[in-house]
Design an enzyme around this catalytic site. Structure first.
Site, PDB file in Angstrom:
ATOM      1  N   HIS A  59       0.998  -1.138  -0.002  1.00 49.03           N
ATOM      2  CA  HIS A  59      -0.060  -0.017   0.025  1.00 49.03           C
ATOM      3  C   HIS A  59       0.929   1.315  -0.007  1.00 49.03           C
ATOM      4  O   HIS A  59       1.675   1.436   0.995  1.00 49.03           O
ATOM      5  CB  HIS A  59      -0.941  -0.077   1.096  1.00 49.03           C
ATOM      6  CG  HIS A  59      -1.740  -0.995   1.157  1.00 49.03           C
ATOM      7  ND1 HIS A  59      -2.125  -1.999   2.161  1.00 49.03           N
ATOM      8  CD2 HIS A  59      -2.563  -1.559   0.120  1.00 49.03           C
ATOM      9  CE1 HIS A  59      -3.001  -2.812   1.911  1.00 49.03           C
ATOM     10  NE2 HIS A  59      -3.194  -2.803   0.606  1.00 49.03           N
ATOM     11  N   GLU A 215       1.314  -5.114  11.251  1.00 50.73           N
ATOM     12  CA  GLU A 215       0.548  -3.593  11.343  1.00 50.73           C
ATOM     13  C   GLU A 215       1.509  -2.974  12.406  1.00 50.73           C
ATOM     14  O   GLU A 215       1.548  -3.430  13.334  1.00 50.73           O
ATOM     15  CB  GLU A 215      -0.937  -3.777  11.667  1.00 50.73           C
ATOM     16  CG  GLU A 215      -1.783  -4.715  10.769  1.00 50.73           C
ATOM     17  CD  GLU A 215      -1.784  -3.643   9.464  1.00 50.73           C
ATOM     18  OE1 GLU A 215      -1.588  -2.508   9.505  1.00 50.73           O
ATOM     19  OE2 GLU A 215      -2.289  -4.341   8.541  1.00 50.73           O
TER      20      GLU A 215
END
Ligand SMILES: O=C(O)CCC(=O)N[C@@H](CCC(=O)O)C(=O)O
Ligand SMILES: [Zn+2]
Length: 334
Positions: A59, A215
């Protein structure tokens, strides 16, 4: 510093290096393979037999993990970090990184395990290329295989740093890998219980790697990641790269979760009944109406101790608009 240590600069400028292979003074080989892809090999006779794939920028707007890999590469290129294992560095979606966007047309992290073949465009081609690069990197026999795909999240989180562990029928999740993640600063791990179309699902299911999506905090633009503390992960990655990891031996308060349900958005009528600023790992009470969709579909919380992660009503139809998770134990670990 060797020019190939500047992979991030090259990638952001869309440039190909004039010299594709370079050696550090210690004999570490750096080899540019393709845009945003660089392989590092330890000096001959100093290889401990591990293959480590580090990816970020799948991303394009998730910059803290990109900056982290950039620092590791600089350290290797300057001879400050001394690799004793093979490493493949990948920046996943270079064009999205240049534009500072999550993706352009298609989310690359929904295009693995065959999905790129059902789509067209640069991101489908990139996912196919990433699969090929990973397949080739993990093709050597008798070596350990580890993949960390580094991300930051769209929203804040009650648990800042956590991992998602893919699933494959007949394969048990590894306690040792979870101990390693705990030592790297992860506070929680979500154990998946079905196949998926993410990058780590591909390397876990098809290439036999231990693979984790990590994350690390909230997504911010380049240079604005002071609030994302990756120091423990960075220290651990250096130890793995240098083949100098201390034994850990404890899960030490690591929270474990299992997926209860994936909330799939089926149509444009999908409504998510959560505030826009809801944090990941927010608890949801039994009976709460979480979402509604076409044909009177209703998502009502039935689970004890349910929490939500990655709620996102803006995803394309057919994709995951959130994951409902519940606490679990370490009973199933190998
Ligand atoms: O914050 C969000 O909603 C998404 C953050 C993110 O990019 N997460 C990964 C998780 C991948 C996995 O399920 O292993 C993603 O959604 O691709
Ligand atoms: Zn991401």
């Amino acid at each position: 510093m060797l020019a190939l240590g500047k992979l991030l600069e090259l990638t952001l400028a869309g440039r190909e290096p004039a010299q594709k292979i370079q050696l550090t003074v210690d004999g570490v080989q750096m080899r540019w393979l393709s845009e945003g892809a660089l392989e590092v090999r330890p000096p001959q006779g100093k290889d401990h037999g591990g293959d480590l794939l580090l990816s970020s920028g799948i991303h394009g707007n998730e910059t803290a993990p990109i900056e982290l890999l950039d620092r590791l590469l600089h350290g290797i290129a300057r001879g400050e970090i001394k690799p004793r294992n093979r490493i493949l560095f990948l920046f996943g979606n270079p064009e999205a990184m240049r534009r500072g966007e999550r993706y352009l047309e298609l989310d690359v992290n929904r295009l693995f395990n065959g999905r790129h073949e059902q789509n067209i465009g640069p991101e489908a081609m990139r996912a196919a290329e990433l699969e090929q690069l990973a397949r080739s990197f993990f093709s050597l026999p008798d070596r350990s295989r580890l993949h960390y795909d580094l991300h930051t999240a769209i929203r804040g989180s009650k648990i800042e740093q956590f991992a998602l562990y893919p699933w494959k029928d007949g394969r048990q999740h590894s306690r040792r890998e979870l101990e390693r993640l705990r030592a790297a600063g992860m506070e929680a791990v979500l154990l998946q219980n079905k196949t998926s179309i993410t990058f780590t699902a591909f390397t876990y299911e098809q290439l036999g790697a231990e693979a984790f999506t990590l994350e690390l905090g909230k997504a911010r633009p380049f240079g604005q990641n002071q609030g994302v503390d990756v120091s423990r992960l960075e220290a651990r990655l250096k130890q793995i790269i240098e083949g100098a990891e201390p034994e850990t031996g404890s899960l030490d308060g690591l929270k474990l979760f299992a997926v209860s349900r994936e909330v799939i958005k089926h149509s444009d009528a999908f409504i998510l009944h959560l505030p826009a600023d809801v944090e990941n790992f927010s608890e949801l009470a039994k009976g709460y109406l979480l979402a509604e969709d076409v044909a009177k579909t209703r998502w009502v919380i039935e689970e004890e101790g349910a929490r939500i992660i990655f709620p996102n009503p803006k995803v394309k139809n057919g994709l995951r608009a959130g994951i409902l998770i519940v606490p679990t134990t370490d009973a199933g670990l190998a």
